[in-house]
Motif scaffolding. Structure first.
Motif, short mmCIF file in Angstrom:
data_model
loop_
_atom_site.label_atom_id
_atom_site.label_comp_id
_atom_site.label_asym_id
_atom_site.label_seq_id
_atom_site.Cartn_x
_atom_site.Cartn_y
_atom_site.Cartn_z
N UNK A 1 0.84 -1.21 0.00
CA UNK A 1 0.00 0.00 0.00
C UNK A 1 0.87 1.26 0.00
N UNK A 2 1.86 1.31 0.88
CA UNK A 2 2.75 2.47 0.95
C UNK A 2 3.56 2.64 -0.33
N UNK A 3 3.97 1.54 -0.94
CA UNK A 3 4.71 1.63 -2.20
C UNK A 3 3.83 2.25 -3.30
N UNK A 4 2.56 1.87 -3.35
CA UNK A 4 1.64 2.49 -4.32
C UNK A 4 1.49 3.99 -4.05
N UNK A 5 1.41 4.38 -2.76
CA UNK A 5 1.31 5.80 -2.43
C UNK A 5 2.57 6.55 -2.86
N UNK A 6 3.75 5.96 -2.62
CA UNK A 6 5.00 6.61 -3.03
C UNK A 6 5.06 6.78 -4.55
N UNK A 7 4.62 5.77 -5.29
CA UNK A 7 4.61 5.87 -6.76
C UNK A 7 3.64 6.96 -7.21
N UNK A 8 2.47 7.01 -6.61
CA UNK A 8 1.48 8.03 -6.96
C UNK A 8 2.05 9.43 -6.67
N UNK A 9 2.69 9.55 -5.54
CA UNK A 9 3.28 10.84 -5.16
C UNK A 9 4.41 11.23 -6.11
N UNK A 10 5.23 10.27 -6.51
CA UNK A 10 6.34 10.58 -7.42
C UNK A 10 5.83 11.02 -8.79
N UNK A 11 4.74 10.45 -9.26
CA UNK A 11 4.14 10.88 -10.53
C UNK A 11 3.67 12.33 -10.42
N UNK A 12 3.04 12.65 -9.28
CA UNK A 12 2.55 14.02 -9.06
C UNK A 12 3.71 15.02 -9.01
N UNK A 13 4.76 14.67 -8.29
CA UNK A 13 5.94 15.54 -8.19
C UNK A 13 6.57 15.72 -9.56
N UNK A 14 6.72 14.63 -10.31
CA UNK A 14 7.32 14.71 -11.64
C UNK A 14 6.51 15.63 -12.55
N UNK A 15 5.21 15.51 -12.50
CA UNK A 15 4.34 16.35 -13.34
C UNK A 15 4.56 17.83 -13.02
N UNK A 16 4.55 18.18 -11.74
CA UNK A 16 4.75 19.58 -11.34
C UNK A 16 6.16 20.08 -11.69
N UNK A 17 7.16 19.26 -11.40
CA UNK A 17 8.56 19.65 -11.66
C UNK A 17 8.80 19.83 -13.15
N UNK A 18 8.28 18.92 -13.96
CA UNK A 18 8.48 19.00 -15.41
C UNK A 18 7.74 20.19 -16.01
N UNK A 19 6.57 20.51 -15.48
CA UNK A 19 5.84 21.69 -15.95
C UNK A 19 6.63 22.96 -15.61
N UNK A 20 7.19 23.03 -14.40
CA UNK A 20 8.00 24.19 -14.01
C UNK A 20 9.25 24.28 -14.87
#
Length: 156
Positions: free
Chosen positions: A129-148
């Motif tokens: 469960x925590x691994x899925x949350x970390x993956x979801x969070x990393x996708x969100x971070x990547x999206x924001x960082x790449x947009x910036x």
């Protein structure tokens, strides 16, 4: 457990987003996560504490973590000071791959209470469960960082 992602943005950008409590809460909006800092600042620094409240696995959880190591833009660590786990340590590492790319590595260790039963629950339920949350969070971070990163490149 470990989750590794490559982000098309500079390490400093990714590092700063990972320490932004508003970004954290938004990345896990499905769990109605909130994050409140003791200092009142949005971006955490060494020694800062943050309390998370969220609904996971059908239960409301509350956990307070402290930033115990901070080396911008390479690494920081947060560790549970109060909460549901016997212990929780989350190391965030950011490696500059060149060409504006960053390897982001999340390493999390969790120990549940209740001895042998807690260890079984951790292995069968919590870790996946925590691994899925970390993956979801990393996708969100990547999206924001790449947009910036794209906005910065467009201005150049």
């Amino acid at each position: 457990m470990e989750v590794v992602s490559v982000v098309n943005a500079a390490p400093g950008t990714v590092f700063d987003l990972e320490l932004d409590v508003d970004v954290h809460a938004a990345s896990l909006a499905g769990s109605r996560e909130t994050a409140t800092t003791a200092a009142g600042r949005r971006r955490l620094g060494l020694g800062d504490e943050v309390t998370f409240r969220a609904r996971h696995l059908g239960v409301w959880w509350r956990m307070t973590s402290r930033i115990t190591a901070y080396d911008r833009p390479r690494r920081f660590v947060d560790e549970q000071t109060r909460g549901p786990f016997r212990s929780m340590r989350h190391e965030h590492c950011f490696e500059n791959l060149g060409d504006g790319r960053t390897r982001m590595t999340d390493r999390m260790t969790v120990r549940a209470p209740l001895g042998a039963l807690g260890a079984v629950v951790t292995r069968i339920v919590l870790t996946p469960y925590l691994k899925r949350l970390l993956k979801k969070r990393s996708v969100h971070i990547a999206h924001l960082a790449e947009a910036a990163h794209s906005r910065i490149r467009a201005k150049e």
